[in-house]
Scaffold this motif. Structure first.
Motif, PDB file in Angstrom:
ATOM      1  N   ASN A   1       0.829  -1.204   0.000  1.00  0.00           N
ATOM      2  CA  ASN A   1       0.000   0.000   0.000  1.00  0.00           C
ATOM      3  C   ASN A   1       0.864   1.255   0.000  1.00  0.00           C
ATOM      4  O   ASN A   1       1.919   1.301   0.620  1.00  0.00           O
ATOM      5  N   VAL A   2       0.400   2.258  -0.729  1.00  0.00           N
ATOM      6  CA  VAL A   2       1.043   3.576  -0.761  1.00  0.00           C
ATOM      7  C   VAL A   2      -0.053   4.585  -0.428  1.00  0.00           C
ATOM      8  O   VAL A   2      -0.984   4.784  -1.206  1.00  0.00           O
ATOM      9  N   THR A   3       0.062   5.192   0.749  1.00  0.00           N
ATOM     10  CA  THR A   3      -0.938   6.144   1.213  1.00  0.00           C
ATOM     11  C   THR A   3      -0.295   7.517   1.382  1.00  0.00           C
ATOM     12  O   THR A   3       0.910   7.670   1.227  1.00  0.00           O
ATOM     13  N   GLY A   4      -1.104   8.517   1.709  1.00  0.00           N
ATOM     14  CA  GLY A   4      -0.601   9.864   1.954  1.00  0.00           C
ATOM     15  C   GLY A   4      -1.020  10.334   3.329  1.00  0.00           C
ATOM     16  O   GLY A   4      -2.081   9.976   3.817  1.00  0.00           O
TER      17      GLY A   4
ATOM     18  N   ASN B   1       2.020  14.874  -4.823  1.00  0.00           N
ATOM     19  CA  ASN B   1       1.230  15.064  -3.614  1.00  0.00           C
ATOM     20  C   ASN B   1       0.536  16.423  -3.620  1.00  0.00           C
ATOM     21  O   ASN B   1       0.643  17.185  -4.574  1.00  0.00           O
ATOM     22  N   TYR B   2      -0.141  16.745  -2.544  1.00  0.00           N
ATOM     23  CA  TYR B   2      -0.896  17.990  -2.439  1.00  0.00           C
ATOM     24  C   TYR B   2       0.002  19.220  -2.549  1.00  0.00           C
ATOM     25  O   TYR B   2      -0.398  20.242  -3.091  1.00  0.00           O
ATOM     26  N   ASP B   3       1.235  19.133  -2.033  1.00  0.00           N
ATOM     27  CA  ASP B   3       2.196  20.246  -2.112  1.00  0.00           C
ATOM     28  C   ASP B   3       2.674  20.506  -3.540  1.00  0.00           C
ATOM     29  O   ASP B   3       3.312  21.506  -3.797  1.00  0.00           O
ATOM     30  N   GLY B   4       2.418  19.557  -4.453  1.00  0.00           N
ATOM     31  CA  GLY B   4       2.875  19.694  -5.824  1.00  0.00           C
ATOM     32  C   GLY B   4       4.192  18.986  -6.089  1.00  0.00           C
ATOM     33  O   GLY B   4       4.697  18.996  -7.207  1.00  0.00           O
TER      34      GLY B   4
ATOM     35  N   ILE C   1       3.191   8.532   2.367  1.00  0.00           N
ATOM     36  CA  ILE C   1       3.937   9.662   1.805  1.00  0.00           C
ATOM     37  C   ILE C   1       3.488  10.973   2.451  1.00  0.00           C
ATOM     38  O   ILE C   1       2.287  11.218   2.600  1.00  0.00           O
ATOM     39  N   TRP C   2       4.465  11.811   2.810  1.00  0.00           N
ATOM     40  CA  TRP C   2       4.138  13.143   3.318  1.00  0.00           C
ATOM     41  C   TRP C   2       3.407  13.910   2.223  1.00  0.00           C
ATOM     42  O   TRP C   2       3.931  14.103   1.132  1.00  0.00           O
ATOM     43  N   TRP C   3       2.190  14.334   2.528  1.00  0.00           N
ATOM     44  CA  TRP C   3       1.313  14.950   1.535  1.00  0.00           C
ATOM     45  C   TRP C   3       1.289  16.473   1.648  1.00  0.00           C
ATOM     46  O   TRP C   3       0.743  17.141   0.804  1.00  0.00           O
ATOM     47  N   GLY C   4       1.858  17.001   2.713  1.00  0.00           N
ATOM     48  CA  GLY C   4       1.885  18.450   2.921  1.00  0.00           C
ATOM     49  C   GLY C   4       1.168  18.842   4.200  1.00  0.00           C
ATOM     50  O   GLY C   4       0.374  18.073   4.741  1.00  0.00           O
ATOM     51  N   PHE C   5       1.470  20.034   4.696  1.00  0.00           N
ATOM     52  CA  PHE C   5       0.796  20.522   5.900  1.00  0.00           C
ATOM     53  C   PHE C   5      -0.662  20.833   5.596  1.00  0.00           C
ATOM     54  O   PHE C   5      -0.979  21.451   4.575  1.00  0.00           O
ATOM     55  N   CYS C   6      -1.547  20.443   6.508  1.00  0.00           N
ATOM     56  CA  CYS C   6      -2.970  20.732   6.337  1.00  0.00           C
ATOM     57  C   CYS C   6      -3.296  22.142   6.809  1.00  0.00           C
ATOM     58  O   CYS C   6      -4.235  22.767   6.313  1.00  0.00           O
TER      59      CYS C   6
ATOM     60  N   GLY D   1      -3.765  17.002  14.050  1.00  0.00           N
ATOM     61  CA  GLY D   1      -4.037  18.429  14.052  1.00  0.00           C
ATOM     62  C   GLY D   1      -4.815  18.925  12.852  1.00  0.00           C
ATOM     63  O   GLY D   1      -5.001  20.122  12.687  1.00  0.00           O
ATOM     64  N   CYS D   2      -5.268  18.033  11.986  1.00  0.00           N
ATOM     65  CA  CYS D   2      -6.008  18.440  10.788  1.00  0.00           C
ATOM     66  C   CYS D   2      -7.514  18.336  11.019  1.00  0.00           C
ATOM     67  O   CYS D   2      -7.973  17.503  11.793  1.00  0.00           O
ATOM     68  N   SER D   3      -8.243  19.174  10.322  1.00  0.00           N
ATOM     69  CA  SER D   3      -9.693  19.055  10.269  1.00  0.00           C
ATOM     70  C   SER D   3     -10.015  18.103   9.118  1.00  0.00           C
ATOM     71  O   SER D   3      -9.293  18.058   8.119  1.00  0.00           O
ATOM     72  N   SER D   4     -11.088  17.376   9.251  1.00  0.00           N
ATOM     73  CA  SER D   4     -11.478  16.482   8.152  1.00  0.00           C
ATOM     74  C   SER D   4     -11.853  17.266   6.900  1.00  0.00           C
ATOM     75  O   SER D   4     -11.952  16.695   5.814  1.00  0.00           O
ATOM     76  N   ASN D   5     -12.029  18.587   7.023  1.00  0.00           N
ATOM     77  CA  ASN D   5     -12.356  19.431   5.866  1.00  0.00           C
ATOM     78  C   ASN D   5     -11.137  20.067   5.214  1.00  0.00           C
ATOM     79  O   ASN D   5     -11.273  20.731   4.181  1.00  0.00           O
ATOM     80  N   ASP D   6      -9.958  19.931   5.799  1.00  0.00           N
ATOM     81  CA  ASP D   6      -8.751  20.535   5.222  1.00  0.00           C
ATOM     82  C   ASP D   6      -8.460  19.928   3.849  1.00  0.00           C
ATOM     83  O   ASP D   6      -8.572  18.707   3.651  1.00  0.00           O
ATOM     84  N   ALA D   7      -8.084  20.786   2.896  1.00  0.00           N
ATOM     85  CA  ALA D   7      -7.892  20.351   1.506  1.00  0.00           C
ATOM     86  C   ALA D   7      -6.800  19.282   1.376  1.00  0.00           C
ATOM     87  O   ALA D   7      -6.978  18.305   0.647  1.00  0.00           O
ATOM     88  N   SER D   8      -5.676  19.429   2.082  1.00  0.00           N
ATOM     89  CA  SER D   8      -4.606  18.424   1.957  1.00  0.00           C
ATOM     90  C   SER D   8      -5.029  17.094   2.575  1.00  0.00           C
ATOM     91  O   SER D   8      -4.674  16.025   2.079  1.00  0.00           O
TER      92      SER D   8
END
Length: 176
Positions: free
Chosen positions: A51-54, A105-108, A132-137, A150-157
């Motif tokens: 598996n490869v997750t973010g 990833n989300y950071d580009g 994989i590190w996907w970026g700060f939320c 520390g992320c909200s389930s609504n954060d874009a990343s």
């Protein structure tokens, strides 16, 4: 005139290449060259169907301190987490994981090689899965909570990492 130009050209070439030959004579083949190829002496193995997750997190924890990985480095592009038991027994911190394709990833960041620097991969994935590190939320922890790092389930990343899913890939591991 042609003869003088020919001599001038030969003398110029001698002065151009002489420093290169002198440098080659100074190379200590038992130390200088070995140090150059050292990364290629790492052991290598492959694992199919992993598996490869973010994952994502807030830059600062709920207590206000800067967030670091389990190996005490700042999270950023090229960082992956693995299961703690896999890091402790098979793939230590600092090892390199090679994916079969570039992953954006989300950071580009679009990479196919990653450094193992963190733990925390979920229990429902394969033993050699990478996260994989996907970026700060966000900058500060949502509602001063460490839920979802520390992320909200609504954060874009966070949503982007979830949307990536957990595809399975053949991964290569260069062991440090």
């Amino acid at each position: 005139m042609k003869k003088k130009m020919g001599i001038f050209l030969i003398v110029s070439l001698v002065f151009c290449f002489a420093p290169l030959f002198a440098f080659a004579a100074d190379v200590n083949t038992t130390t200088d060259i070995d140090a150059t190829i050292e990364p290629f002496t790492a052991s290598y193995f492959e694992m199919a169907d992993q598996n490869v997750t973010g994952y994502t997190a807030s830059k600062y924890k709920a207590d206000g301190s800067l967030r670091y990985t389990a190996n005490n480095v700042l999270p950023g592009p090229g960082i992956v987490a693995m299961k703690k038991k896999t890091i402790d027994s098979e793939v230590p911190y600092g090892s390199i994981v090679k994916a079969p394709k570039y992953i954006t990833n989300y950071d580009g960041s679009s990479l196919d090689s990653y450094f193992v620097q963190d733990t925390g991969v979920g229990s429902g994935v394969t033993d050699f899965a990478i996260d994989i590190w996907w970026g700060f939320c966000r900058t500060t922890a949502y509602n001063n909570s460490e839920t979802r790092l520390g992320c909200s389930s609504n954060d874009a990343s966070y949503q982007s990492a979830l949307a990536w899913g957990a595809p399975k890939m053949k991964l290569g591991f260069y062991i440090k």
